[in-house]
Write an enzyme that holds these catalytic residues in place. Structure first.
Site, PDB file in Angstrom:
ATOM      1  N   ASP A  47       0.403   3.782  -9.365  1.00 48.88           N
ATOM      2  CA  ASP A  47      -0.467   4.261  -8.289  1.00 48.88           C
ATOM      3  C   ASP A  47       0.330   4.452  -6.996  1.00 48.88           C
ATOM      4  OD1 ASP A  47       0.020   1.533  -8.108  1.00 48.88           O
ATOM      5  OD2 ASP A  47      -2.034   0.972  -7.584  1.00 48.88           O
ATOM      6  N   ASP A  51       5.342   1.013  -2.677  1.00 44.10           N
ATOM      7  CA  ASP A  51       5.294   0.573  -1.278  1.00 44.10           C
ATOM      8  C   ASP A  51       6.686   0.048  -0.917  1.00 44.10           C
ATOM      9  OD1 ASP A  51       4.652  -0.512   1.175  1.00 44.10           O
ATOM     10  OD2 ASP A  51       3.145  -1.888   0.456  1.00 44.10           O
TER      11      ASP A  51
HETATM   12  P1  IMP Z   1       5.489  -2.832  -3.853  1.00 46.79           P
HETATM   13  O1  IMP Z   1       6.150  -3.824  -4.745  1.00 46.79           O
HETATM   14  O2  IMP Z   1       5.518  -3.268  -2.423  1.00 46.79           O
HETATM   15  O3  IMP Z   1       6.034  -1.429  -4.025  1.00 46.79           O
HETATM   16  O4  IMP Z   1       3.930  -2.831  -4.198  1.00 46.79           O
HETATM   17  C1  IMP Z   1       3.470  -2.435  -5.409  1.00 46.79           C
HETATM   18  C2  IMP Z   1       2.016  -2.733  -5.588  1.00 46.79           C
HETATM   19  O5  IMP Z   1       1.382  -3.233  -4.404  1.00 46.79           O
HETATM   20  C3  IMP Z   1       1.246  -1.492  -5.960  1.00 46.79           C
HETATM   21  O6  IMP Z   1       1.293  -1.232  -7.336  1.00 46.79           O
HETATM   22  C4  IMP Z   1      -0.146  -1.811  -5.459  1.00 46.79           C
HETATM   23  O7  IMP Z   1      -0.846  -2.550  -6.435  1.00 46.79           O
HETATM   24  C5  IMP Z   1       0.097  -2.682  -4.243  1.00 46.79           C
HETATM   25  N1  IMP Z   1       0.045  -1.883  -3.007  1.00 46.79           N
HETATM   26  C6  IMP Z   1       1.063  -1.468  -2.231  1.00 46.79           C
HETATM   27  N2  IMP Z   1       0.651  -0.749  -1.174  1.00 46.79           N
HETATM   28  C7  IMP Z   1      -0.684  -0.684  -1.288  1.00 46.79           C
HETATM   29  C8  IMP Z   1      -1.718  -0.049  -0.497  1.00 46.79           C
HETATM   30  O8  IMP Z   1      -1.488   0.636   0.519  1.00 46.79           O
HETATM   31  N3  IMP Z   1      -2.980  -0.210  -0.948  1.00 46.79           N
HETATM   32  C9  IMP Z   1      -3.301  -0.930  -2.069  1.00 46.79           C
HETATM   33  N4  IMP Z   1      -2.379  -1.536  -2.826  1.00 46.79           N
HETATM   34  C10 IMP Z   1      -1.080  -1.405  -2.448  1.00 46.79           C
END
Ligand code: IMP
Length: 183
Positions: A104, A107
């Site tokens: 999805d 981040d």
């Molecule tokens: P990362 O490891 O920081 O890239 O985050 C990955 C996961 O965090 C994603 O698969 C989402 O489940 C959650 N996430 C990151 N940013 C958002 C956001 O803006 N809204 C909702 N969920 C998020």
């Protein structure tokens, strides 16, 4: 009593249902071309990729199989924990298979960086990543994304599978929550 409509809890809509579907159709035709002569296994990351997986796979014209992983990333809030744990592993082996991870959002990239390394160690024939959303300014770990739906600013978004404290996944659009809703 006024009926609840979660759409009204957004401060702004970033992408409408139609915009999301149009972009997914474009990406699906590129994926069709990439895997025209290969069997692809789509690996969805629960729970956020639920909607992307359902819609992207239905826009594909090639044969595909699907499998799911669940990994921990965020707690109940909006900050990345950096701690990654496999909560549910794949049901199938991926050795010598063409794997496309469907996400999805990327981040910080911490979760995906870990997940891709983990999958790569299982020796798939190829490993690619498709994500609907990416926040380029938030990136903290290298993540090689083959297909991205939309790059967005470093804002917390909900809808179309993305949640805040487990809610808003069922919104058809993607948007930014009204600050009043953070409690
Ligand atoms: P990362 O490891 O920081 O890239 O985050 C990955 C996961 O965090 C994603 O698969 C989402 O489940 C959650 N996430 C990151 N940013 C958002 C956001 O803006 N809204 C909702 N969920 C998020």
């Amino acid at each position: 009593m006024k009926a609840i409509d979660i759409q009204n809890e957004l401060a702004k809509v970033l992408f409408t249902e139609a915009e999301i579907q149009n972009r997914l159709k474009e990406i699906a035709s590129e994926i069709d071309a990439e895997y025209a002569d290969k069997d692809v296994l789509l690996v969805g990351v629960l729970n956020g990729a639920l909607m992307v997986m359902a819609d992207l796979s239905r826009h594909l014209k090639i044969h595909c199989e699907t499998d799911w992983m669940a990994i921990s990333s965020y707690g109940a809030g909006t900050q990345s924990s950096g701690i990654v744990r496999i909560l549910k592993d794949l049901s199938t082996t991926i050795k010598d298979r063409h794997v496309l991870v469907v996400e999805d959002i990327v981040d910080t990239g911490l979760t995906l960086h870990y997940l891709l390394e983990n999958l790569r160690s299982r020796e798939p024939a190829s490993l690619n990543l498709m994500t609907l959303l990416r926040k380029p300014e938030a990136l903290q770990a290298p993540v090689d994304v083959k297909w991205v739906g939309f790059d967005i600013p470093k804002e917390f978004v909900v809808g179309y599978g993305l949640d805040y404290a487990g809610k808003y996944r069922n919104l058809r659009d993607i948007g930014v929550l009204d600050p009043k809703m953070y409690s």
